[in-house]
Design an enzyme around this catalytic site. Structure first.
Site, PDB file in Angstrom:
ATOM      1  N   THR A  77      -0.141   3.560   5.443  1.00 23.74           N
ATOM      2  CA  THR A  77       0.443   2.963   6.643  1.00 23.74           C
ATOM      3  C   THR A  77       1.957   2.833   6.479  1.00 23.74           C
ATOM      4  OG1 THR A  77      -1.599   1.763   7.101  1.00 23.74           O
ATOM      5  CG2 THR A  77       0.397   0.931   8.155  1.00 23.74           C
ATOM      6  N   ARG A 229      -1.041  -2.774  -3.060  1.00 18.27           N
ATOM      7  CA  ARG A 229      -1.518  -3.921  -2.275  1.00 18.27           C
ATOM      8  C   ARG A 229      -2.069  -5.000  -3.191  1.00 18.27           C
ATOM      9  NH1 ARG A 229      -4.851  -1.957   1.935  1.00 18.27           N
ATOM     10  NH2 ARG A 229      -3.042  -2.131   3.280  1.00 18.27           N
TER      11      ARG A 229
HETATM   12  N1  LIG Z   1       5.227   3.088  -2.836  1.00 24.30           N
HETATM   13  C1  LIG Z   1       5.290   1.795  -2.542  1.00 24.30           C
HETATM   14  N2  LIG Z   1       6.352   1.051  -2.881  1.00 24.30           N
HETATM   15  C2  LIG Z   1       6.393  -0.271  -2.590  1.00 24.30           C
HETATM   16  N3  LIG Z   1       5.425  -0.949  -1.955  1.00 24.30           N
HETATM   17  C3  LIG Z   1       4.345  -0.252  -1.580  1.00 24.30           C
HETATM   18  C4  LIG Z   1       4.217   1.138  -1.843  1.00 24.30           C
HETATM   19  N4  LIG Z   1       3.047   1.575  -1.360  1.00 24.30           N
HETATM   20  C5  LIG Z   1       2.447   0.503  -0.815  1.00 24.30           C
HETATM   21  N5  LIG Z   1       3.216  -0.596  -0.944  1.00 24.30           N
HETATM   22  C6  LIG Z   1       2.877  -1.948  -0.478  1.00 24.30           C
HETATM   23  O1  LIG Z   1       1.458  -2.108  -0.574  1.00 24.30           O
HETATM   24  C7  LIG Z   1       0.928  -2.683   0.603  1.00 24.30           C
HETATM   25  C8  LIG Z   1      -0.158  -1.799   1.158  1.00 24.30           C
HETATM   26  O2  LIG Z   1       0.389  -0.575   1.632  1.00 24.30           O
HETATM   27  P1  LIG Z   1      -0.228   0.171   2.903  1.00 24.30           P
HETATM   28  O3  LIG Z   1       0.782   1.175   3.353  1.00 24.30           O
HETATM   29  O4  LIG Z   1      -0.659  -0.814   3.920  1.00 24.30           O
HETATM   30  O5  LIG Z   1      -1.474   0.911   2.239  1.00 24.30           O
HETATM   31  P2  LIG Z   1      -2.644   1.784   2.929  1.00 24.30           P
HETATM   32  O6  LIG Z   1      -2.248   1.999   4.366  1.00 24.30           O
HETATM   33  O7  LIG Z   1      -2.692   3.059   2.143  1.00 24.30           O
HETATM   34  O8  LIG Z   1      -3.899   0.988   2.779  1.00 24.30           O
HETATM   35  C9  LIG Z   1       2.103  -2.913   1.543  1.00 24.30           C
HETATM   36  O9  LIG Z   1       2.468  -4.263   1.475  1.00 24.30           O
HETATM   37  C10 LIG Z   1       3.211  -2.083   0.987  1.00 24.30           C
HETATM   38  O10 LIG Z   1       4.428  -2.762   1.124  1.00 24.30           O
HETATM   39 MG   LIG Z   2      -3.321   1.342   6.017  1.00 25.54          MG
END
Ligand SMILES: Nc1ncnc2c1ncn2[C@@H]1O[C@H](COP(=O)(O)OP(=O)(O)O)[C@@H](O)[C@H]1O
Ligand SMILES: [Mg+2]
Length: 356
Positions: A77, A229
């Protein structure tokens, strides 16, 4: 911006669960990296995506459709929002389960602005008719809107402005090939290294105004199951502990003591994970034992053991799924500080597995 939330199941709400719970959703917006430069790790994905987006910008064109695959909590996301930000484009967020009818998709598509990013989370869970409509929209920026019912129904072609579809899935293998083929760029997100997670923890700590020592960050990173996360969530719990029980500063000792309270062990296993391993080792001598038997022994549903506990235990090399049942690895005995029974006599299944 629309956001279609799916209600988490209790299993997903555990502290080391990778799906976003309500609290995560509230704080994640503040912790999300805003551009590719802030995004930690995933070097290859970042480098490739950077090229894709730069080239599109240089051409003054809309970026190619992007497919992001990977486990929950790895940044899909976040990356979709970064893609929109880097393109200077607005973003619309929806998800496969929210699009039950092709008509739902048609109305979203027809209201997009030129260059807009459409983020379709859990794209593998879209309905069949919607999926077929999406093929044409992705390829020709056109949809056929069906007007009327029965024999009198007619398809009215509708031109769409060029847009960028960003699809996210935890299971790229579940996507039908015609859908997969329509993405110009596919990125597979890997679990993060402990070092990368330390950087995530430091970054989040500074955004949350929390003082953390390098050892404290390492302690949290090591228990975060490769997942940003989870790292962010553990950081918040450790921060609470540091505020209540100490001076607010997160040291290694504070992090370890806090996570002991929450029953997240040094390797990131929680109570359920350990219960499964303990039953396997103590009651069944390390297996092989059937999944149902194991589930009864820990007082959980079969599905919970299989879908919630096992994937991480398998990934960590603590448990193996074999045709004869679940088997503990030597690392599992070591992790729980137990001694495996005497090497079994020839003919026992454990021999072929470990050559013990
Ligand atoms: N590469 C990254 N660097 C810093 N923070 C990250 C990174 N990837 C994810 N996060 C943090 O982890 C959390 C979950 O990320 P998200 O994009 O919602 O994951 P997904 O959509 O794959 O489930 C968010 O709060 C995000 O800020
Ligand atoms: Mg997501």
């Amino acid at each position: 911006m629309n956001r279609d939330d799916t209600t988490p199941t209790p299993a997903e709400e555990r502290l080391v669960g990778a799906s976003a719970d309500r609290e995560d959703q509230a704080v994640e917006a503040a912790l999300r990296p805003k551009d590719l430069g802030e995004f930690i790790g995933q070097e290859k994905v970042r480098e490739q995506l950077d090229l894709v987006l730069r080239a599109a910008r240089a051409r003054g064109a809309t970026a190619d459709h992007v497919l992001l695959s990977g486990a929950p909590g790895l940044g899909k996301t976040t990356l979709s929002m970064i893609i929109a930000a880097e393109m200077g484009a607005p973003i619309r967020i929806t998800s496969g389960p929210a699009i039950q009818h092709a008509g739902d998709l048609a109305s979203i598509l027809s209201s997009l602005q030129e260059g807009e990013v459409l983020f379709l989370d859990e794209i593998h869970r879209m309905s069949r008719p919607a999926e077929e409509m999406l093929y044409m929209a992705m390829e020709d920026f056109r949809v056929d809107v069906i007007v009327g019912k029965g024999p009198g129904a007619t398809a009215i072609p509708l031109e769409l402005p060029p847009f960028t579809l960003v699809g996210a899935t935890t299971r790229a293998g579940l996507l039908p090939p015609p859908l997969r083929d329509r993405f110009g760029f596919t990125a597979h997100m890997e679990f993060y290294s402990p070092h990368e997670l330390e950087r995530v923890v430091h970054r989040s700590a500074s955004l949350l105004d929390v003082v953390i020592e390098p050892d404290g960050a390492a302690e949290i990173a090591g228990r975060s199951r490769g997942t940003p996360r989870i790292a962010n969530r553990l950081l918040r719990r450790v921060r609470d502990y540091a505020q209540v029980k100490a001076d607010g500063v997160i040291t290694r000792e504070i992090a370890a003591a806090a996570l002991a309270v929450y029953e997240v062990d040094a390797r990131g296993l929680d109570r359920l994970d350990r219960a499964v391993l303990q039953a396997l080792l103590k009651l069944f001598g390390g297996g092989p034992v059937g999944l149902s038997t194991l589930a009864v022994a820990v007082g959980e549903e079969r599905e919970t053991v299989e879908e919630v506990a096992e994937p991480f235990l398998v990934r960590e090399g603590l448990l193996a799924r074999t045709p004869r049942g679940r088997v503990a690895t030597p690392a599992a005995w070591a992790h729980l500080g137990l001694t495996p029974p005497q090497a079994p006599a020839a003919g026992n299944g454990q021999q072929d597995l470990f050559g013990a």
